[in-house]
Design a protein around this motif. Structure first.
Motif, short mmCIF file in Angstrom:
data_model
loop_
_atom_site.label_atom_id
_atom_site.label_comp_id
_atom_site.label_asym_id
_atom_site.label_seq_id
_atom_site.Cartn_x
_atom_site.Cartn_y
_atom_site.Cartn_z
N GLU A 45 37.07 41.71 116.12
CA GLU A 45 37.48 43.10 116.74
C GLU A 45 39.07 42.78 117.21
N LEU A 46 39.95 43.75 116.59
CA LEU A 46 41.35 43.75 117.05
C LEU A 46 41.76 45.07 117.42
N PRO A 47 41.17 45.96 118.43
CA PRO A 47 41.55 47.10 118.86
C PRO A 47 43.18 47.18 118.87
N GLY A 48 43.77 48.36 118.80
CA GLY A 48 45.15 48.59 118.78
C GLY A 48 46.09 47.62 117.93
N ARG A 49 45.61 46.86 117.02
CA ARG A 49 46.35 46.06 116.12
C ARG A 49 46.42 46.71 114.70
N SER A 50 47.04 46.32 113.92
CA SER A 50 47.01 46.68 112.46
C SER A 50 47.20 45.52 111.56
N GLU A 51 47.07 45.60 110.44
CA GLU A 51 47.11 44.42 109.58
C GLU A 51 48.39 43.79 109.56
N LYS A 52 49.49 44.40 109.88
CA LYS A 52 50.58 43.90 109.99
C LYS A 52 51.00 43.09 111.22
N ASP A 53 50.05 43.29 112.06
CA ASP A 53 50.18 42.35 113.52
C ASP A 53 49.55 40.94 113.36
N VAL A 54 48.63 41.03 112.24
CA VAL A 54 47.90 39.67 112.29
C VAL A 54 48.14 38.71 110.94
N ASN A 55 48.30 37.52 111.57
CA ASN A 55 48.40 36.53 110.46
C ASN A 55 47.33 35.58 109.82
N ILE A 56 47.00 35.34 108.67
CA ILE A 56 45.89 34.46 108.33
C ILE A 56 46.28 33.42 107.39
N GLU A 57 46.02 32.15 108.01
CA GLU A 57 46.34 30.91 107.24
C GLU A 57 45.20 29.84 106.87
N LEU A 58 45.34 29.26 105.64
CA LEU A 58 44.23 28.27 105.46
C LEU A 58 44.94 27.13 105.17
N ASP A 59 44.63 25.99 106.04
CA ASP A 59 45.28 24.64 105.96
C ASP A 59 44.00 23.80 105.67
N HIS A 60 43.79 23.16 104.56
CA HIS A 60 42.67 22.32 104.27
C HIS A 60 41.43 23.11 104.34
N ASP A 61 40.36 22.68 105.49
CA ASP A 61 39.37 23.52 105.89
C ASP A 61 39.58 24.30 107.12
N ASN A 62 40.72 24.29 107.56
CA ASN A 62 41.04 25.18 108.82
C ASN A 62 41.53 26.46 108.52
N LEU A 63 40.81 27.41 109.09
CA LEU A 63 41.24 29.00 108.92
C LEU A 63 41.79 29.39 110.14
N THR A 64 43.18 29.68 110.24
CA THR A 64 43.65 30.07 111.59
C THR A 64 44.06 31.68 111.46
N ILE A 65 43.70 32.38 112.62
CA ILE A 65 43.83 33.83 112.82
C ILE A 65 44.80 33.88 113.86
N SER A 66 45.96 34.49 113.73
CA SER A 66 46.69 34.59 114.91
C SER A 66 47.48 36.14 114.92
N SER A 67 47.99 36.62 116.20
CA SER A 67 48.66 37.58 116.24
C SER A 67 49.56 37.62 117.52
N LYS A 68 50.62 38.49 117.26
CA LYS A 68 51.52 38.58 118.68
C LYS A 68 51.93 40.20 118.51
N GLN A 69 51.72 40.65 119.66
CA GLN A 69 51.92 42.15 119.75
C GLN A 69 52.91 42.64 121.04
N GLU A 70 53.79 43.17 120.90
CA GLU A 70 54.74 43.44 121.98
C GLU A 70 54.35 44.97 122.38
N GLU A 71 54.32 45.28 123.60
CA GLU A 71 53.96 46.62 124.04
C GLU A 71 55.20 47.24 124.92
#
Length: 138
Positions: A45-71
């Motif tokens: 659930e990411l209310p108020g965010r868009s796909e441009k605000d989210v980063n997804i990275e895969l490093d070996h077996d680790n999936l990292t989801i991150s976001s930074k939003q300024e209001e």
């Protein structure tokens, strides 16, 4: 002073003027992970965010989801001098890491974003049939 007002004053002292909504937006987003016969599905659930605000990275077996939003919140601007009377900025960010199971086909991971829900689909690797090992007579 009743229990509710005591808790309210305790939170106000600890959190300053942070509203309950501000506290919620700084917390990690909620995630559901579903396993099916041939895939895993992760929904975040990411209310108020868009796909441009989210980063997804895969490093070996680790999936990292991150976001930074300024209001930015602007209230009243003095038109004559161009000075702000009140201008507040809030930054919220998060990072979540998931260790993927060994049976995930990392080449087939896909993501989509709709109505504030990030969906990540991860297909499972095809099951290998057991290998029969011949025994040699000595």
């Amino acid at each position: 002073m009743n229990e509710l007002s005591f808790l309210d004053s305790l939170f106000n002292n600890v959190l300053g003027d942070a509203t309950p909504q501000a506290v919620y937006t700084c917390s990690a987003p909620r995630v559901d992970v579903k396993e099916e016969d041939n895939a895993y599905t992760l929904e975040m659930e990411l209310p108020g965010r868009s796909e441009k605000d989210v980063n997804i990275e895969l490093d070996h077996d680790n999936l990292t989801i991150s976001s930074k939003q300024e209001e930015t919140k602007e209230e009243k601007k003095d038109e004559k001098k161009g000075k702000y009377i009140l201008k507040e900025r809030r930054t919220s960010s998060f990072e979540r890491r998931f260790r993927l199971p060994n049976d995930v086909n990392q080449e087939s991971i896909s993501a989509s974003f709709k109505n504030g829900i990030l969906t990540i689909n991860m297909e499972k690797k095809a099951n290998k049939a057991p290998k029969r090992i011949a025994i040699e007579a000595c």
